[in-house]
Design a protein around this motif. Structure first.
Motif, short mmCIF file in Angstrom:
data_model
loop_
_atom_site.label_atom_id
_atom_site.label_comp_id
_atom_site.label_asym_id
_atom_site.label_seq_id
_atom_site.Cartn_x
_atom_site.Cartn_y
_atom_site.Cartn_z
N PHE A 9 0.84 -1.21 0.00
CA PHE A 9 0.00 0.00 0.00
C PHE A 9 0.88 1.26 0.00
O PHE A 9 0.58 2.23 -0.69
CB PHE A 9 -0.94 -0.01 1.20
CG PHE A 9 -1.73 -1.27 1.31
CD1 PHE A 9 -2.61 -1.63 0.30
CD2 PHE A 9 -1.57 -2.13 2.38
CE1 PHE A 9 -3.33 -2.81 0.37
CE2 PHE A 9 -2.29 -3.31 2.47
CZ PHE A 9 -3.17 -3.66 1.46
N GLY A 25 -5.45 2.68 -5.47
CA GLY A 25 -4.67 1.59 -4.90
C GLY A 25 -4.97 1.43 -3.43
O GLY A 25 -5.84 0.66 -3.04
N GLN A 26 -4.27 2.20 -2.58
CA GLN A 26 -4.47 2.10 -1.13
C GLN A 26 -5.91 2.49 -0.79
O GLN A 26 -6.43 3.49 -1.28
CB GLN A 26 -3.50 3.04 -0.43
CG GLN A 26 -3.42 2.84 1.06
CD GLN A 26 -2.42 3.79 1.72
OE1 GLN A 26 -2.20 4.90 1.23
NE2 GLN A 26 -1.82 3.36 2.81
N TYR A 114 -4.83 -10.25 3.94
CA TYR A 114 -4.45 -8.88 4.26
C TYR A 114 -3.02 -8.89 4.80
O TYR A 114 -2.67 -9.74 5.62
CB TYR A 114 -5.44 -8.29 5.28
CG TYR A 114 -5.16 -6.85 5.55
CD1 TYR A 114 -5.24 -5.90 4.53
CD2 TYR A 114 -4.78 -6.41 6.81
CE1 TYR A 114 -4.95 -4.57 4.77
CE2 TYR A 114 -4.51 -5.08 7.06
CZ TYR A 114 -4.58 -4.17 6.03
OH TYR A 114 -4.29 -2.85 6.27
N LYS A 225 -12.76 2.64 9.02
CA LYS A 225 -13.59 2.24 7.87
C LYS A 225 -15.00 2.78 8.01
O LYS A 225 -15.54 3.41 7.10
CB LYS A 225 -13.67 0.71 7.79
CG LYS A 225 -12.35 0.02 7.84
CD LYS A 225 -11.51 0.35 6.66
CE LYS A 225 -10.07 -0.02 6.97
NZ LYS A 225 -9.11 0.41 6.00
N PHE A 310 -13.52 -2.47 -2.24
CA PHE A 310 -12.54 -2.91 -3.24
C PHE A 310 -13.21 -3.81 -4.28
O PHE A 310 -14.12 -4.56 -3.95
CB PHE A 310 -11.42 -3.71 -2.56
CG PHE A 310 -10.73 -2.94 -1.48
CD1 PHE A 310 -9.90 -1.87 -1.79
CD2 PHE A 310 -10.90 -3.28 -0.14
CE1 PHE A 310 -9.26 -1.14 -0.79
CE2 PHE A 310 -10.27 -2.56 0.86
CZ PHE A 310 -9.45 -1.49 0.54
N ARG A 356 -6.54 -4.96 -7.99
CA ARG A 356 -7.59 -4.46 -7.09
C ARG A 356 -7.70 -2.95 -7.22
O ARG A 356 -6.69 -2.25 -7.18
CB ARG A 356 -7.23 -4.81 -5.64
CG ARG A 356 -8.34 -4.49 -4.64
CD ARG A 356 -7.83 -4.45 -3.20
NE ARG A 356 -7.16 -3.19 -2.89
CZ ARG A 356 -6.74 -2.83 -1.68
NH1 ARG A 356 -6.90 -3.65 -0.66
NH2 ARG A 356 -6.14 -1.67 -1.49
N1 GLN Z 1 -6.24 -1.49 4.33
C1 GLN Z 1 -5.93 -0.54 3.31
C2 GLN Z 1 -5.98 -1.25 1.97
O1 GLN Z 1 -6.24 -2.41 1.88
C3 GLN Z 1 -4.56 0.06 3.48
C4 GLN Z 1 -4.02 0.16 4.84
C5 GLN Z 1 -2.52 0.30 4.81
O2 GLN Z 1 -1.97 1.04 4.02
N2 GLN Z 1 -1.87 -0.43 5.64
O3 GLN Z 1 -5.75 -0.61 0.97
#
Ligand code: GLN
Ligand code: PMP
Length: 379
Positions: A9, A25-26, A114, A225, A310, A356
């Motif tokens: 990210f 992206g992020q 993740y 979120k 996403f 993504r």
């Molecule tokens: N969770 C966010 C993502 O999936 C990013 C969080 C991060 O940068 N650690 O894009």
């Protein structure tokens, strides 16, 4: 930690900043959460809430988390003993995994995974056992799930709604995960940060709400979120008192406490009316539809997400079969950035072409992005 020196990210956001490309992206929203939340945090700062808050989190926030779990899921949570406020969901995950796992213990995770899960498991010296969910529907294969359990399984780390797959685990899938966890004496740690970002007929089922599961589940969520304040880093976990107290012991030496003035503000926001929560989901559903339609029109194949913000797309019809290569070149080809999905898999071949995109952006930004992505079509 050498395999974890830079997160995907951070890399992708740096690419967007250096090229001026639109950052899909992020995952972070480009508008902030409710005005009352922002005002409450300013008032807390001005009102003097600026010294160390209590270690487990301010009482109002712990109470608000318990009330939220009762209101939405009918769960009975004791705010005194069963809630811990953390520096985002990220710290909740790390503190829980570090508290529950000894070196050599096994943690079942679901690919695509993740990134912080793998890092937290590595920090604990534990071993990840992976169950792959595959494009395009990311369905759970019960045999693969069963095969991932052993007598060393200590934790199952679930994420529903799931980043990056956009999958909302079904009740039946969660029941199977729960029953295997019980059979093996494992704790389910469930990351539900996208609990309010669920669309259409999909229903978010918290693992802790399944019969018999509250006693062996740690549930994690985050204000980042739900209230579009990813930079605040206010998260929480709840579960049986002895598990929460173990996570609290770890948290003391990771961050000790976290940002004081944000906590009463998040506490008030959690009790916002139903219109806030339904509005959040319906806004995002519109953005999802806008981006999915745009990606299809640009020539991508799309797996329409049931939750999160996403969407995973396949650029193979456009002549791109390597998502990592495509994401490197996307700023130059189309003025957009996205994240390659293969980096979330142990076996990158399981998702080689996939990318993504995040849709937690203003509608005009999404319109601009899909127009730009139209440039990818071969002439
Ligand atoms: N969770 C966010 C993502 O999936 C990013 C969080 C991060 O940068 N650690 O894009
Ligand atoms: N879990 C998942 C699945 C996420 O997508 C994210 C962040 N985007 C986090 C955890 C981390 O949340 P926080 O920013 O609250 O630490």
């Amino acid at each position: 930690m050498s395999p974890f020196t830079s997160t995907i990210f951070a890399e992708i956001t740096a690419l967007a900043t250096s090229t001026g490309a639109i950052n899909l992206g992020q995952g972070f929203p480009d508008t902030d959460g409710p005005q009352s939340l922002l005002d409450d945090a300013c008032a807390a700062i001005q009102g003097g809430a600026n010294q160390y808050p209590p270690g487990p989190g301010v009482p109002q926030l712990r109470e608000a988390v318990a009330e939220h779990q009762k209101r939405f899921y009918g769960l009975d949570v004791d705010p005194e003993r069963e809630v811990l406020v953390t520096a985002g969901a990220t710290e909740a995950i790390a503190a829980t995994v570090l508290a529950l796992c000894e070196a050599g213990d096994e943690v079942v995770t679901f690919d695509p995974v993740y990134d912080s899960y793998a890092a937290s498991i590595a920090l604990a010296g534990a071993v990840r056992r992976t169950v792959a969910l595959r494009w395009p529907d990311f369905a759970l294969d019960p045999d693969a799930l069963r095969a991932a359990f052993s007598e060393r399984t200590r934790v199952v780390l679930v994420n529903t709604p799931h980043n990056p797959a956009g999958k909302v685990f079904t009740r039946a899938e969660l029941e199977l995960i729960g029953s295997l966890a019980r059979e093996h004496g494992a704790i389910v740690v469930t990351d539900e940060v996208y609990e309010h970002q669920v669309f259409d007929d999909a229903e978010h089922v918290p693992m802790a709400a399944l019969p018999g599961m509250a006693e062996q589940t740690v549930t994690i969520s985050s204000a980042g979120k739900t209230f579009s304040v990813t930079g605040w880093k206010v998260g929480w976990l709840h579960g049986p008192a002895e598990l929460v107290s173990a996570a609290r012991a770890v948290k003391q030496f990771l961050t000790f406490v976290n940002a004081g003035p944000m906590q009463p503000a998040v506490a008030s926001a959690l009790s916002l009316g139903d219109d806030f929560y339904t509005g959040l989901a319906s806004d995002l559903r519109r953005k999802r539809d806008l981006l999915c339609a745009g990606l299809r029109a640009a020539g991508f194949e799309v797996s329409v997400p049931q939750g999160t913000y996403f969407v995973i797309a396949d650029p193979t019809p456009l002549g791109h079969d390597d998502g990592v290569q495509l994401c490197r070149r996307l700023p130059e080809l189309a003025g957009v950035v996205a994240v390659p999905v293969s980096v979330f898999y142990d076996d990158p071949e399981a998702a080689r072409p996939l990318v993504r995109f995040a849709f937690c952006k203003r509608d005009d930004v999404l319109h601009d992005a899909v127009e730009r992505l139209g440039r990818l079509r071969p002439a």
